[in-house]
Write an enzyme that holds these catalytic residues in place. Structure first.
Site, PDB file in Angstrom:
ATOM      1  N   ASN A   9       0.860  -1.189   0.000  1.00 58.45           N
ATOM      2  CA  ASN A   9       0.000   0.000   0.000  1.00 58.45           C
ATOM      3  C   ASN A   9       0.895   1.238   0.000  1.00 58.45           C
ATOM      4  O   ASN A   9       1.466   1.582   1.029  1.00 58.45           O
ATOM      5  CB  ASN A   9      -0.906  -0.034   1.238  1.00 58.45           C
ATOM      6  CG  ASN A   9      -1.762   1.217   1.360  1.00 58.45           C
ATOM      7  OD1 ASN A   9      -1.806   2.048   0.447  1.00 58.45           O
ATOM      8  ND2 ASN A   9      -2.434   1.350   2.493  1.00 58.45           N
TER       9      ASN A   9
ATOM     10  N   LYS B 268       0.043   4.212  -0.224  1.00 60.66           N
ATOM     11  CA  LYS B 268      -0.624   5.390   0.354  1.00 60.66           C
ATOM     12  C   LYS B 268      -0.413   6.579  -0.592  1.00 60.66           C
ATOM     13  O   LYS B 268      -0.380   6.380  -1.812  1.00 60.66           O
ATOM     14  CB  LYS B 268      -0.124   5.631   1.781  1.00 60.66           C
ATOM     15  CG  LYS B 268      -0.259   4.348   2.628  1.00 60.66           C
ATOM     16  CD  LYS B 268      -0.088   4.549   4.101  1.00 60.66           C
ATOM     17  CE  LYS B 268      -0.253   3.208   4.810  1.00 60.66           C
ATOM     18  NZ  LYS B 268      -0.165   3.322   6.264  1.00 60.66           N
TER      19      LYS B 268
ATOM     20  N   HIS C  27      -9.612   0.783   5.108  1.00 65.68           N
ATOM     21  CA  HIS C  27      -8.318   1.035   5.736  1.00 65.68           C
ATOM     22  C   HIS C  27      -8.509   1.999   6.908  1.00 65.68           C
ATOM     23  O   HIS C  27      -9.330   2.919   6.842  1.00 65.68           O
ATOM     24  CB  HIS C  27      -7.332   1.623   4.715  1.00 65.68           C
ATOM     25  CG  HIS C  27      -5.932   1.655   5.232  1.00 65.68           C
ATOM     26  ND1 HIS C  27      -5.499   2.624   6.107  1.00 65.68           N
ATOM     27  CD2 HIS C  27      -4.879   0.835   5.032  1.00 65.68           C
ATOM     28  CE1 HIS C  27      -4.223   2.384   6.417  1.00 65.68           C
ATOM     29  NE2 HIS C  27      -3.833   1.292   5.774  1.00 65.68           N
TER      30      HIS C  27
ATOM     31  N   GLU D 133      -6.927   4.453   7.909  1.00 69.00           N
ATOM     32  CA  GLU D 133      -6.771   5.880   7.583  1.00 69.00           C
ATOM     33  C   GLU D 133      -8.038   6.425   6.928  1.00 69.00           C
ATOM     34  O   GLU D 133      -8.396   7.584   7.141  1.00 69.00           O
ATOM     35  CB  GLU D 133      -5.521   6.075   6.698  1.00 69.00           C
ATOM     36  CG  GLU D 133      -4.252   5.889   7.522  1.00 69.00           C
ATOM     37  CD  GLU D 133      -3.038   5.395   6.755  1.00 69.00           C
ATOM     38  OE1 GLU D 133      -3.011   5.473   5.514  1.00 69.00           O
ATOM     39  OE2 GLU D 133      -2.107   4.909   7.427  1.00 69.00           O
TER      40      GLU D 133
ATOM     41  N   GLU E 238      -4.921  -4.880  10.740  1.00 65.84           N
ATOM     42  CA  GLU E 238      -3.920  -3.835  10.908  1.00 65.84           C
ATOM     43  C   GLU E 238      -4.202  -3.091  12.213  1.00 65.84           C
ATOM     44  O   GLU E 238      -5.061  -2.191  12.234  1.00 65.84           O
ATOM     45  CB  GLU E 238      -3.970  -2.840   9.738  1.00 65.84           C
ATOM     46  CG  GLU E 238      -3.640  -3.447   8.398  1.00 65.84           C
ATOM     47  CD  GLU E 238      -3.143  -2.389   7.410  1.00 65.84           C
ATOM     48  OE1 GLU E 238      -2.023  -2.553   6.914  1.00 65.84           O
ATOM     49  OE2 GLU E 238      -3.858  -1.412   7.165  1.00 65.84           O
TER      50      GLU E 238
ATOM     51  N   GLY F 246       2.684   2.635  10.703  1.00 63.73           N
ATOM     52  CA  GLY F 246       3.573   3.775  10.526  1.00 63.73           C
ATOM     53  C   GLY F 246       4.312   4.194  11.787  1.00 63.73           C
ATOM     54  O   GLY F 246       4.921   5.260  11.834  1.00 63.73           O
TER      55      GLY F 246
ATOM     56  N   SER G  45       3.736  -1.796  10.196  1.00 58.22           N
ATOM     57  CA  SER G  45       5.193  -1.766  10.339  1.00 58.22           C
ATOM     58  C   SER G  45       5.865  -3.099  10.004  1.00 58.22           C
ATOM     59  O   SER G  45       6.865  -3.470  10.635  1.00 58.22           O
ATOM     60  CB  SER G  45       5.587  -1.300  11.749  1.00 58.22           C
ATOM     61  OG  SER G  45       5.113   0.013  11.986  1.00 58.22           O
TER      62      SER G  45
HETATM   63  P1  13P Z   1       3.185   0.629   7.582  1.00 53.54           P
HETATM   64  O1  13P Z   1       3.744  -0.661   7.037  1.00 53.54           O
HETATM   65  O2  13P Z   1       3.878   1.843   7.038  1.00 53.54           O
HETATM   66  O3  13P Z   1       3.076   0.605   9.065  1.00 53.54           O
HETATM   67  O4  13P Z   1       1.683   0.743   7.003  1.00 53.54           O
HETATM   68  C1  13P Z   1       0.811  -0.313   7.211  1.00 53.54           C
HETATM   69  C2  13P Z   1      -0.435  -0.041   6.461  1.00 53.54           C
HETATM   70  O5  13P Z   1      -1.247   0.767   6.849  1.00 53.54           O
HETATM   71  C3  13P Z   1      -0.633  -0.751   5.186  1.00 53.54           C
HETATM   72  O6  13P Z   1      -1.934  -0.591   4.718  1.00 53.54           O
END
Ligand code: 13P
Length: 250
Positions: free
Chosen positions: A9, A11, A95, A97, A167, A173, A212
């Site tokens: 992803n 983002k 997701h 976010e 997640e 992150g 992460s």
């Molecule tokens: P990170 O691997 O940067 O923590 O992000 C995880 C994530 O949200 C993947 O969708």
């Protein structure tokens, strides 16, 4: 399990040059990834570029979000039919976010999941608890209620054509990864919850871990009984780390 899925992803990170570099490096390295399906999730403007560069390779394409409506007056949105024209096969829905920053609720997430399946694409349903919820001991109830919202809308049998991604919000992150045992506990509970309604679909269901994930943590995570791959953010932006995560699938 047939194979592991390693989903990247991106983002809101990309540029034309960065996409060219990353995809050409992934194409060179993918032959050494023997037990995982690699899928990249670029921002929408780079879908055409990704489709052209990945044509004829085993690397799949997904999108990070989608509009549940088919067409019309939805300024700023992108439809499933549009995504499908660019070779997309997976759609992230729910997701954290999107849920936290864009106020997507369980009903909207379920609508996107249903619409995705109706277009013969595969939703990757994202679920996970916040740190506060974990500290209150609510992890399993939060995650199973997020799953149940989709079962209510789409039925348990729909999980035959879906992927789940666990997640934990506190691990995204932050550099904090759930331990393999913590993740396995939640993945097992997710599979058991789906199995209580749709046992056959639950057995074949792929449940990815995200938060992460790095090349260093992937192997032990993927070795857990109910972890079928990873949803990778930051480490998917560099070919070497994304490929190494793919190679961690045994
Ligand atoms: P990170 O691997 O940067 O923590 O992000 C995880 C994530 O949200 C993947 O969708």
């Amino acid at each position: 399990m047939a194979h592991t899925i390693v989903a990247g992803n991106w983002k809101m990170n990309a540029s034309k040059n960065a996409v060219t570099k990353l995809l050409s490096e992934l194409k060179l390295g993918v032959a050494a990834v023997n037990n995982a399906e690699l899928v990249v999730f670029p921002p929408f403007p780079y879908l055409a570029q990704a489709q052209a560069e990945l044509m004829g390779t085993s690397i799949g394409i997904g999108v990070q979000n989608i509009c549940a409506s088919a067409k019309g007056a939805y300024t700023g949105e992108v439809s499933l039919a549009m995504a499908r024209e660019f070779g997309v096969s997976y759609v992230l829905v729910g997701h954290s976010e999107r849920r936290a920053l864009f106020a997507e609720d369980d009903a909207q997430v379920a609508a996107k999941y249903v619409a995705t399946q109706a277009m013969q694409l595969t939703p990757i349903l994202c679920v996970g608890e916040t740190l506060e919820q974990r500290e209150k001991g609510l992890t399993l109830s939060v995650v199973t209620s997020q799953i149940q919202a989709v079962i209510d809308a789409a039925g348990g049998a729909s999980f035959a054509n879906a992927v789940v991604a666990y997640e934990p919000v506190w691990a995204i992150g932050t550099g904090l990864t759930a331990s393999p045992a913590q993740a396995q506990q939640v993945h097992k509970a997710i599979r058991a919850h789906v199995a209580s309604i749709a046992p056959e679909q639950a057995r074949g269901l792929k449940i990815l871990y995200g938060g992460s994930v790095t090349a260093a943590s992937a192997e032990e995570l993927f070795a857990q009984a109910d972890i079928d791959g990873g949803l990778v953010g930051g480490a998917s932006l560099q070919a070497d780390s994304f490929l190494a995560i793919g190679q961690a699938a045994k």
